[in-house]
Write an enzyme that holds these catalytic residues in place. Structure first.
Site, short mmCIF file in Angstrom:
data_model
loop_
_atom_site.label_atom_id
_atom_site.label_comp_id
_atom_site.label_asym_id
_atom_site.label_seq_id
_atom_site.Cartn_x
_atom_site.Cartn_y
_atom_site.Cartn_z
N HIS A 266 0.98 -1.17 -0.06
CA HIS A 266 -0.20 0.20 0.15
C HIS A 266 0.70 1.11 -0.26
CE1 HIS A 266 -2.93 -2.65 2.48
NE2 HIS A 266 -4.09 -2.91 0.52
N LYS B 146 -17.29 -7.48 7.78
CA LYS B 146 -16.23 -7.67 8.20
C LYS B 146 -15.43 -7.81 9.37
CE LYS B 146 -13.73 -7.86 3.87
NZ LYS B 146 -12.48 -7.37 2.89
N ARG C 286 -1.14 -5.76 -8.70
CA ARG C 286 0.11 -6.82 -8.10
C ARG C 286 0.27 -7.65 -8.92
NH1 ARG C 286 -2.64 -7.85 -2.54
NH2 ARG C 286 -4.00 -8.57 -4.09
N SER D 70 -3.09 -8.25 2.73
CA SER D 70 -3.13 -7.81 4.28
C SER D 70 -3.48 -8.82 4.83
CB SER D 70 -4.13 -6.91 4.34
OG SER D 70 -4.21 -5.65 4.35
O1 PNS Z 1 -8.32 -2.88 0.36
P1 PNS Z 1 -9.95 -3.62 -0.68
O2 PNS Z 1 -10.94 -4.49 0.49
O3 PNS Z 1 -9.11 -4.50 -1.55
O4 PNS Z 1 -10.47 -2.14 -1.03
C1 PNS Z 1 -11.95 -2.95 -1.79
C2 PNS Z 1 -12.53 -1.56 -1.77
C3 PNS Z 1 -12.39 -0.98 -0.25
C4 PNS Z 1 -11.92 -0.45 -2.84
C5 PNS Z 1 -13.98 -2.10 -2.17
O5 PNS Z 1 -14.35 -2.77 -1.89
C6 PNS Z 1 -15.24 -0.68 -2.13
O6 PNS Z 1 -14.78 -0.16 -3.11
N1 PNS Z 1 -16.15 -1.03 -1.38
C7 PNS Z 1 -17.00 0.16 -0.71
C8 PNS Z 1 -17.89 -0.38 -1.27
C9 PNS Z 1 -18.51 -0.02 -2.66
O7 PNS Z 1 -18.05 1.06 -3.48
N2 PNS Z 1 -18.82 -0.98 -3.49
C10 PNS Z 1 -18.63 -1.11 -4.84
C11 PNS Z 1 -17.32 -1.38 -5.57
S1 PNS Z 1 -17.94 -1.09 -7.82
#
Ligand code: PNS
Length: 173
Positions: free
Chosen positions: A17, A41, A94, A132
């Site tokens: 990150h 979660k 990645r 993570s």
């Molecule tokens: O670190 P991560 O878990 O890969 O991040 C994922 C994240 C937080 C970017 C994604 O789950 C997200 O945007 N969640 C918020 C809800 C949302 O907007 N969902 C639709 C995405 S198209």
């Protein structure tokens, strides 16, 4: 003013990150590290703990002219980006395996907010396998994660684990 958000769970923040944050610094005037508050979660660190941890680590980065902040958010990333007047959503890639999921998210976010672009940045090769979840799993099972997460994160994970162990021991007495 070019403002971006860098959304994620950050449970916990990894050096992968940090690598993406560093790479995005020259591209924007302001980057908001946006920590998702996801009640579905069960995280290792609460959203407040994650924000404090990131706030403590960010000053280690030479941010030049870019202003770096940390905020938590709930709900849709696209809504948060819009609310913050951001023009971009930064995401790290990645490996090819990340691409399909990231593409779907980027296209959905674009449908929700057509004015906001997703910017994909390639993580350094040495972090291509760092996530993570993997860090938590390896650390919890006694493996070494130094060099893959910031030292402060490692220390806080150690504290979490010993706290958890004490809680279990007390329960079993
Ligand atoms: O670190 P991560 O878990 O890969 O991040 C994922 C994240 C937080 C970017 C994604 O789950 C997200 O945007 N969640 C918020 C809800 C949302 O907007 N969902 C639709 C995405 S198209």
């Amino acid at each position: 003013m070019r403002r971006a958000i860098f959304p994620g769970s950050f449970d916990p923040l990894t050096n992968g990150h940090l690598d993406i944050i560093k790479r995005s610094l020259p591209l924007f005037d302001e980057i908001i590290v946006a920590v998702l508050n996801n009640p579905d979660k069960k995280p290792m660190f609460s959203v407040e703990e994650r924000c404090v941890l990131i706030e403590e680590i960010l000053p280690q980065i030479k941010n030049g002219k870019c202003f770096l902040t940390v905020e938590s958010f709930s709900g849709l990333t696209a809504d948060f980006a819009k609310q913050k007047n951001a023009s971009a959503i930064v995401r790290g890639i990645r490996a090819v395996s990340d691409y399909e999921y990231e593409l779907r998210m980027a296209l959905m976010n674009r449908r929700l907010e057509p004015e906001i672009e997703t910017v994909f940045l390639m993580a350094a090769e040495e972090y291509s396998y760092v996530s993570s979840n993997l860090m938590k799993q390896v650390f919890t099972l006694g493996g070494r994660v130094e060099g893959l997460v910031p030292e402060l994160v490692e220390q806080k994970m150690r504290e979490k684990l010993s706290h958890e162990q004490t809680r279990k021991d007390t329960k079993n007495v």
